[in-house]
Structures are given as C-alpha cells and as structure tokens.
Design an enzyme around this catalytic site. Structure first.
Site, PDB file in Angstrom:
ATOM      1  N   GLU A 440       0.819  -1.218   0.000  1.00  0.00           N
ATOM      2  CA  GLU A 440       0.000   0.000   0.000  1.00  0.00           C
ATOM      3  C   GLU A 440       0.851   1.266   0.000  1.00  0.00           C
ATOM      4  OE1 GLU A 440      -2.892  -0.325  -0.797  1.00  0.00           O
ATOM      5  OE2 GLU A 440      -3.157  -2.450  -0.334  1.00  0.00           O
ATOM      6  N   GLY A 441       2.006   1.179  -0.614  1.00  0.00           N
ATOM      7  CA  GLY A 441       2.901   2.333  -0.714  1.00  0.00           C
ATOM      8  C   GLY A 441       3.989   2.240   0.332  1.00  0.00           C
TER       9      GLY A 441
END
Length: 598
Positions: A440-441
C-alpha cells in the site's frame, strides 16, 4: 503463543480522553450510539478476536494457503471463522446504513479493526480490502453498480479486492498496461495481468468483486489515462443471483516471508475472450477513485502496525514474566528471578509499551478526525478535520509500520535465543510485520507524499498548523509542578521547534532542489511521527493527572500513563534533534556518489 487479550481499557482511555468519543457520538448520523453501546461492541469484539481469530494465527502461518488449478484453499479454520465473522455482523460496522451497514463511527471501527489485526493479521486483510472496495463503489459507482454489489459486500457475503500492481508497473501506475475494450451493451472486456492481489482468490465466499485499473483504447498516456472497473469473479444476474464464471482467474499464489494465511494472488484477466467489467464513475478518472481505496487501505495498514506491535508486546511481556534467569541486581538473594526484573529487559518492554500507546493515540485521533470530516454539519469543520487527516495518514501508515518492525524485533530480543525459534511465535510477528511498511505504498512513497503534497504544496500551512496545536498544550503542561511533567514539557517544546525548522527547510528548498529535500523525506516522516506521538503522550499524561487529582478510576493505570509519557520523552523524543539535522543537512551526502561508485 496464540493468546491475545484486547487492550480494551487502554482503547477506552484513548477514545474518551484523547480522541473525543463524546464529540464524535454527537455528530449527525451517530445519534443512536452511546458509550454503553461502544463498550459493549469493544467487549464482544475482544472476545471474538481472542477466542476465534487468535487461535488461528499460528495455523495460518504454518499451514498457509494452497493453490490448485486456479482455486485457492485457505488455512484450516479460516473459512469457518469468516462465516462466524459475517454472521455476527462485524463486516459492516462502519458501513453506511443504506447498504445494510451499521453506520458506526470510524473511531469505534478502528479500535475493532485493531483487534482483528492483532489477533490474526492474515485473516484481517480480507475484510480490510473489502472495506476499501466498498468505499470506492459507494462514493463513485453508479446506482446500478451499487445496487448490484454493495449490499452483499457490506454484509461480507462477497469480498472485494484492489488490482493495481502489474509485473511492469509497481508503484509507478503510469505504466499500467491492462486494457479495457468497450462493448455494445455498455460493459467492457478486460485483458491483462495483476500481481500482489490480496485475497484475489479464496474459498471463504461465493463471489469476489475485483476493482481493476485498466486503460481504454483512446486513453491519454500516463496516470491520466487510467480507468477503474468492477470485474466480479462470477457475473451477477438481474435478480442478484450468481451467473456464469467470469474470465478472471488466479494463475498462482506467492510464497512469502510472512502473512502465510493470506493468499497473495497473480490474477489473469481475459485469457478466454475477455473478462466482463463495468466502468466505475467516469472514464480516465480511475486513479482518483482508486485513491479512495488506497487511503482507506493505508490507514488500515497503519492500524496493522499498531496491532502487530501490541501482539508482539503482549507475548514479550508474558515471556518476561515467566522466564526465570539471573539474579536481581537490587537484591542479595541468591534466587534467580524472572527476566522482567532485569533493567535492560524493562527498558525494552517500556519502549514497546510507550510507543504502542503513542501509536494508538495518534491513529485513533486521526480516525476521529475522519469522522468529523465526513459527518460534521459545518463545512469549515469538515474541511479542517480533512486537512488534519490528510496530513497525518502518511504518517500513520509510515511511522506506525516502521515502528512495528522495530517492536517486533525487540519482541524477539526479549525472548533471547527462544525468540529465534519458530515454536515460540515471536518470529512470526517479526516476519508478518516486514510487509506492512512495503505494501500500500512503501515508507519512501508515504514520505514523498508528506513532503510534497502535504508540506511543500501548501507552503507548510497544514504542518505549521499541527506545530501550533502541539505548542498550544504548553500552558497546560507548565501548570504541572512535578518533575515528570517538566521532562515531558521540555521534550515536546523542543520537538515541536525542530519540526517547525524542518517545515521551513522543506518549503524554502523543495522547488529549487527537490532531490536533496527528498533524500531526507523518510527522516522527516519519522520525526513528525515521533513528535505527534509525543504530543499524544503529553495529552494522555495530563488526562491521567486530572483523573488522579479527582480521585476517580484506576490510580495505578493513570500513574502508568504518566510514567510511559516520561519514558517516551527521555527515550524516544531525544531522537528528534538528530532526525532534524539529517532532514536539513543530510540530503547532499545522499546524492554525492555517481551510480558507478556504489
């Protein structure tokens, strides 16, 4: 160790004293909720987490998931636990009433989600991704798509996924190649491959609703040409029943370091003529819509950091109380003592305890701001809280997950050699934690967001506003005469000043020398996290002092709050000055070498 006990007392303290539970419950839409309901939900969630999910955590790790001919079987017990989860109504706690949810505050759902993640992180990923898909559809989907999919996704009868990453396009979504071809009936044919798809295939539900990024034939290049599509595993008939199997298949699942109980799928769309998909919202706005899911998921992954830190701490504490070895340095007794009596073990446990308290407080305060941003009557209130949440979501994601890796490592260290042995379970937390500051980054991506979009873009206004809010606490701290608060106050004032200097440096230099500033972006994110956590610890200490002065509640609990805040000030806030210097002075040395010199 499979035991997990939800820290309900601390959750209640943070929700009530720091996150403003009463103010949240007073927001429009939450009129039917009260403290009694909140406490009842926390108690029941704690039981479910401890009795149903926690015993499966080890099973998920050792048994994992199995792929055969496009089908995935989850670890023993997962399917039955998911059925109980859905039947108990847990999937829809924070979802809108319109689609069958319970419409309860994010503040409450965040505490509940912490329990799922701490008790069984691999299991919790399925409802987390479903929640993000629900939000994206609820905000951007057509009435027809909402009617077709949302009720069963909210109930948990169907799950949802997020399909972004491709073999050639990781964090760089401009490189997405999956394509969508328009059809005469208004649907689309989807062709392409996606990787790292959490619960992209499993046996826990009858249908899986994939949200897929793809390009239309006439789409502009780059991220501006990405659209978002709903691609269900099974097509849905007009009456809501399941129709034929869609051309969306799981080609394999990954073999991973951790979270073995969560299947991570390679998804193939369109191998047999094209997968049927439906456009979400307008064409070429897919990345914008997907960010709804990504923000929800990033906050959720931040909660994973808090949760796995809590789980590692509980296990380390239990081991330290039970493991007898060595003599007590403060006693002449020849008897060996539990290792919790040894000063360095106590230091490690205090580091875990204080950081978890800071992490929980920051996450819950951000969750409460999201409630105000969505539900407040006044537009200026909504705007103010949204800006606060936007600033801190990358910090919640980045700082909490980086800290969780540290805490899981400390948990192994408390166990000594036994921590390196799989049977104790400490190693599982360490392995499971390693993904959370990647997916998610990555932390680096969160940090670039923080320095660029959240600090430099508005001239530092939001970050300076946070500094001002932190410093506004100074007068209350100054009123406390004892030594604990003198230490807490000095650390917070100095930390806020260092953060302010870093904001000035970023604003003044980002436009002219973005690379050099970016070289210090992760240290800046860690600095903001530590200072914001120290702010919450100071607020917690003041709240605890008030309760002690009133003579109400558990005095031992409140004294521990003050002790944890002082420890955090002396052992964690002291890192801020070094991080500040790195942010402001360290960028040049990062860029000094040529590629060939590494």
């Amino acid at each position: 160790m499979n035991q997990y006990t939800a820290p309900i007392r601390d959750m209640q303290f943070v929700m009530q004293e720091l996150a403003g539970l009463d103010q949240v419950l007073a927001l429009p839409g939450y009129e039917e909720a009260d403290r009694d309901l909140v406490d009842a939900i926390l108690e029941e969630a704690g039981k479910f987490a401890g009795e149903v999910l926690a015993p499966l955590n080890r099973v998920g790790d050792t048994e994992g998931c199995h792929w055969e001919s496009g089908h995935v079987t989850t670890a023993p017990g997962f399917k039955e636990a998911y059925r109980q989860f859905v039947e108990s109504g847990w999937n829809g706690v924070a979802c809108e009433l319109e689609f069958g949810g319970q419409g309860l505050p994010r503040l409450l759902s965040s505490a509940v989600r912490e329990m799922w993640k701490a008790s069984n992180m691999a299991f919790s990923l399925c409802p987390m991704l479903t929640q993000g898909a629900i939000e994206a559809l609820a905000l951007n989907g057509s009435a027809e798509l909402k009617a077709r999919f949302l009720e069963k996704m909210v109930s948990g009868e169907w799950t949802g996924t997020m399909n972004l990453t491709e073999p050639n396009a990781g964090s760089d979504l401009a490189a997405v190649r999956t394509r969508a071809e328009p059809q005469a009936d208004g649907s689309y044919r989807i062709f392409g491959q996606k990787i790292f798809i959490t619960y992209g295939e499993h046996d826990m539900t009858d249908n899986i609703v994939h949200l897929v990024l793809a390009r239309l034939p006439d789409a502009p290049a780059g991220v501006k040409g990405i659209s978002l599509f709903v691609v269900p595993k099974f097509l849905v008939n007009a009456d809501g029943s399941l129709g034929e199997r869609n051309d969306a298949w799981c080609a394999s699942i990954e073999h991973k370091m951790g979270i073995h109980g969560s299947p991570t799928a390679v998804m193939i769309f369109g191998e047999n003529g094209g997968a049927t998909g439906y456009l979400v919202g307008e064409a070429n706005r897919g990345l914008e819509y997907m960010f709804v899911m990504m923000n929800e998921a990033r906050f959720g992954v931040g909660l994973e950091g808090l949760a796995i830190g809590e789980r590692a701490y509980q296990q380390a504490l239990a081991y330290a109380r039970e493991r007898v070895q060595g003599k007590d340095m403060t006693s002449r007794s020849p008897e060996s003592v539990a290792i919790i009596r040894h000063p360095d073990v106590r230091r490690m446990l205090m580091l875990m305890k204080s950081k978890i308290e800071a992490m929980r407080a920051l996450a819950y305060v951000v969750a409460a701001s999201l409630d105000h941003a969505h539900q407040a009557s006044a537009a200026d209130e909504r705007s103010k809280h949204q800006a606060f949440a936007d600033l801190l979501i990358p910090v919640v994601k980045g700082w909490l997950t980086e800290t969780a890796n540290e805490l899981a490592s400390i948990g192994v260290q408390v166990h000594g050699g036994m921590g390196f042995i799989e049977e104790t379970g400490a190693a599982q937390h360490f392995r499971d934690a390693r993904i959370i500051n990647i997916y998610e980054g990555t932390t680096g991506i969160q940090a670039l967001d923080l320095i660029g979009r959240k600090t430099a873009r508005d001239g530092g206004a939001a970050a300076k506003g946070l500094v001002a809010e932190i410093l506004a606490l100074d007068s209350q701290l100054a009123e406390q005469a004892d030594a604990d608060f003198t230490v807490i106050r000095q650390a917070l004032v100095e930390g806020a000043a260092e953060m302010d200097d870093c904001v000035d440096y970023i604003v003044e230099n980002f436009a002219a020398n973005a690379a050099e500033v970016a070289a210090g972006s992760v240290p800046y994110l860690m600095l903001v996290g530590i200072v914001a956590g120290g702010w919450q610890m100071a607020r917690a200490a003041l709240a605890a002092r008030r309760r002690l002065d009133e003579g109400s509640g558990d005095a031992s609990f409140y004294r521990a709050k003050i002790a944890a805040a002082r420890f955090y000030s002396e052992h964690v806030m002291t890192q801020v000055a070094g991080l500040s210097r790195t942010v402001r002075e360290g960028g040049k040395s990062v860029l000094m070498l040529g590629d060939e010199q590494f």
